[in-house]
Design a protein around this motif. Structure first.
Motif, PDB file in Angstrom:
ATOM      1  N   HIS A   2      37.694  24.039 -39.989  1.00 21.94           N
ATOM      2  CA  HIS A   2      38.960  24.025 -39.280  1.00 21.94           C
ATOM      3  C   HIS A   2      39.999  24.791 -40.092  1.00 21.94           C
ATOM      4  CE1 HIS A   2      36.895  20.651 -37.324  1.00 21.94           C
ATOM      5  NE2 HIS A   2      37.680  20.892 -36.296  1.00 21.94           N
ATOM      6  N   LEU A   3      40.804  25.573 -39.408  1.00 24.25           N
ATOM      7  CA  LEU A   3      41.875  26.340 -40.029  1.00 24.25           C
ATOM      8  C   LEU A   3      43.062  26.318 -39.087  1.00 24.25           C
ATOM      9  CD1 LEU A   3      42.471  28.205 -42.532  1.00 24.25           C
ATOM     10  CD2 LEU A   3      41.915  30.136 -41.045  1.00 24.25           C
ATOM     11  N   ARG A 164      23.788  35.483 -52.533  1.00 24.45           N
ATOM     12  CA  ARG A 164      23.884  35.872 -51.132  1.00 24.45           C
ATOM     13  C   ARG A 164      25.308  36.303 -50.801  1.00 24.45           C
ATOM     14  NH1 ARG A 164      19.102  35.385 -51.181  1.00 24.45           N
ATOM     15  NH2 ARG A 164      17.725  34.280 -49.731  1.00 24.45           N
ATOM     16  N   PRO A 165      25.460  37.167 -49.791  1.00 24.03           N
ATOM     17  CA  PRO A 165      26.792  37.327 -49.196  1.00 24.03           C
ATOM     18  C   PRO A 165      27.268  35.981 -48.680  1.00 24.03           C
ATOM     19  CG  PRO A 165      25.271  39.003 -48.383  1.00 24.03           C
ATOM     20  CD  PRO A 165      24.438  37.997 -49.129  1.00 24.03           C
ATOM     21  N   CYS A 166      28.569  35.812 -48.596  1.00 22.84           N
ATOM     22  CA  CYS A 166      29.068  34.496 -48.211  1.00 22.84           C
ATOM     23  C   CYS A 166      30.425  34.585 -47.522  1.00 22.84           C
ATOM     24  CB  CYS A 166      29.190  33.592 -49.445  1.00 22.84           C
ATOM     25  SG  CYS A 166      30.485  34.089 -50.612  1.00 22.84           S
ATOM     26  N   PHE A 167      30.742  33.531 -46.781  1.00 28.69           N
ATOM     27  CA  PHE A 167      32.108  33.232 -46.395  1.00 28.69           C
ATOM     28  C   PHE A 167      32.741  32.483 -47.566  1.00 28.69           C
ATOM     29  CE2 PHE A 167      29.662  33.185 -42.441  1.00 28.69           C
ATOM     30  CZ  PHE A 167      30.451  33.918 -41.557  1.00 28.69           C
ATOM     31  N   LEU A 168      34.049  32.603 -47.710  1.00 30.20           N
ATOM     32  CA  LEU A 168      34.763  31.834 -48.714  1.00 30.20           C
ATOM     33  C   LEU A 168      36.024  31.287 -48.054  1.00 30.20           C
ATOM     34  CD1 LEU A 168      34.809  30.947 -51.695  1.00 30.20           C
ATOM     35  CD2 LEU A 168      36.118  33.013 -52.206  1.00 30.20           C
ATOM     36  N   ALA A 169      36.261  29.977 -48.200  1.00 26.39           N
ATOM     37  CA  ALA A 169      37.346  29.350 -47.450  1.00 26.39           C
ATOM     38  C   ALA A 169      38.063  28.312 -48.289  1.00 26.39           C
ATOM     39  CB  ALA A 169      36.798  28.698 -46.180  1.00 26.39           C
ATOM     40  N   ASP A 170      39.332  28.116 -47.979  1.00 25.77           N
ATOM     41  CA  ASP A 170      40.081  26.955 -48.437  1.00 25.77           C
ATOM     42  C   ASP A 170      40.929  26.477 -47.266  1.00 25.77           C
ATOM     43  OD1 ASP A 170      42.300  28.655 -48.316  1.00 25.77           O
ATOM     44  OD2 ASP A 170      42.559  28.792 -50.485  1.00 25.77           O
ATOM     45  N   ALA A 171      41.939  25.673 -47.523  1.00 21.47           N
ATOM     46  CA  ALA A 171      42.721  25.097 -46.439  1.00 21.47           C
ATOM     47  C   ALA A 171      43.620  26.114 -45.739  1.00 21.47           C
ATOM     48  CB  ALA A 171      43.582  23.946 -46.974  1.00 21.47           C
ATOM     49  N   ARG A 199      42.744  28.171 -56.755  1.00 19.96           N
ATOM     50  CA  ARG A 199      42.284  26.800 -56.923  1.00 19.96           C
ATOM     51  C   ARG A 199      40.838  26.613 -56.476  1.00 19.96           C
ATOM     52  NH1 ARG A 199      47.471  23.185 -54.814  1.00 19.96           N
ATOM     53  NH2 ARG A 199      49.005  24.034 -56.306  1.00 19.96           N
ATOM     54  N   GLY A 200      40.173  27.712 -56.194  1.00 19.76           N
ATOM     55  CA  GLY A 200      38.805  27.635 -55.718  1.00 19.76           C
ATOM     56  C   GLY A 200      38.748  27.371 -54.230  1.00 19.76           C
ATOM     57  N   THR A 214      28.631  25.414 -50.932  1.00 20.44           N
ATOM     58  CA  THR A 214      28.876  24.909 -52.267  1.00 20.44           C
ATOM     59  C   THR A 214      30.346  25.060 -52.604  1.00 20.44           C
ATOM     60  OG1 THR A 214      28.269  25.079 -54.610  1.00 20.44           O
ATOM     61  CG2 THR A 214      28.318  27.122 -53.365  1.00 20.44           C
ATOM     62  N   ALA A 215      30.906  24.063 -53.277  1.00 18.96           N
ATOM     63  CA  ALA A 215      32.281  24.157 -53.748  1.00 18.96           C
ATOM     64  C   ALA A 215      32.317  25.067 -54.963  1.00 18.96           C
ATOM     65  CB  ALA A 215      32.809  22.771 -54.106  1.00 18.96           C
ATOM     66  N   THR A 216      33.320  25.938 -55.028  1.00 18.10           N
ATOM     67  CA  THR A 216      33.415  26.864 -56.152  1.00 18.10           C
ATOM     68  C   THR A 216      34.232  26.285 -57.296  1.00 18.10           C
ATOM     69  OG1 THR A 216      35.422  27.944 -55.332  1.00 18.10           O
ATOM     70  CG2 THR A 216      33.298  28.802 -54.570  1.00 18.10           C
TER      71      THR A 216
END
Length: 294
Positions: A2-3, A164-171, A199-200, A214-216
């Motif tokens: 969710h965003l 792997r390529p990835c999505f990266l997300a935060d709030a 903040r990762g 996975t959390a960064t």
């Protein structure tokens, strides 16, 4: 995930589907990269555009798509659309037919693609979310979806690290992986990406038919599983195998025919059903299931 109150589905093929808008979002196709380098004497197989369009076609058959947004660097250079092979041009035009296309301009393609349907914009605002090519560091960016950096991440497994390529997300923001067949990647620990996620956040690595979450943590180093983690136990649920590993390590779970991303916990592996990205080694197979997220 969710965003800004919107439910967004992350597909293992490397694209974002926005169900309420019937919108598919892709970043960094870099079409005609092969022909770009061939013109400069570096001969690459000239099939990158065709493979990328085939993968796009799979996604369009999977989802109800009325609109597409390409988040910049859709072509590898400003003249790329002119170099399209007639068959590839016809294929791309057919995929866009009956759908609204928006081309966000990138650093590789600063002008609208010639002879193709759709509108070209510097950035696009949909509700509270801004879609742009390159993310803007700091809180002034608001809620943001972007591309440009081709993010990739590593995760520890019993057989060694897997990248792997990835999505990266935060709030506040979501960074998409590169969709093109001829695209490399930049580690999520690189300063340019860390500036967007000081903040990762949470990385969703692309697998064969699922995402691995996975959390960064703060982006100073790649997350690692605890070295003393016990071996995973094997159980079965409704005909599907489930592997569960505890002790701070990564865990992968699978149940009966449905799948869900789990963004909680330290280093858990969530999974989705979805398209299998071309050219990536399989990490296991399962029956297709709905994409959902907490």
């Amino acid at each position: 995930m969710h965003l800004a109150g919107e439910r967004l589905a992350l597909d293992p093929g490397g694209a974002l589907y926005w169900p309420s808008r019937k919108l598919l979002v892709l970043a960094d196709l870099h079409l005609e990269k092969g022909s770009h380098f061939a013109a400069r004497g570096q001969m690459l197989p000239p099939f990158d555009t065709r493979e990328t369009l085939e993968r796009l076609g799979l996604l369009l058959r999977r989802y109800r798509v009325e609109s597409l947004v390409f988040l910049g660097d859709s072509f590898h250079d400003a003249q790329g659309a002119r170099r399209l092979h007639p068959a590839d041009r016809a294929s791309l035009t057919g995929l866009l037919e009956g759908r609204e296309a928006t081309w966000v301009l990138g650093n590789h393609d600063p002008v609208a693609p010639e002879g193709l349907p759709g509108q070209a914009v510097e950035e696009l605002r949909l509700g509270a979310i801004t879609l742009r090519h390159e993310g803007v560091p700091g809180p002034q960016a608001g809620f943001e979806i972007s591309g440009h950096f081709h993010p990739k991440a590593s995760i520890a497994t019993r057989g060694g690290p897997v990248e792997r390529p990835c999505f990266l997300a935060d709030a506040k923001r979501l960074l998409l992986p590169a969709f093109g067949a001829y695209t490399g990647g930049l580690s999520v620990t690189a300063p340019a990406i860390a500036a967007l996620f000081p903040r990762g956040g949470r990385a969703f690595l692309l697998g064969q038919e699922r995402l691995y979450s996975t959390a960064t943590g703060p982006l100073r180093q790649i997350p690692r599983a605890a070295p003393a983690a016990p071996p995973p136990a094997l159980t079965r649920h409704g005909g599907g195998a489930a592997h569960n590993q505890t002790g701070g390590g990564a865990a992968l779970s699978q149940t009966g025919g449905g799948a869900a991303l789990n963004p909680t916990g330290g280093g858990s592996l969530g999974q989705h059903g979805g398209a299998a990205p071309a050219g990536r080694p399989p990490l296991g197979k399962r029956r297709p299931g709905p994409i959902s997220a907490p």
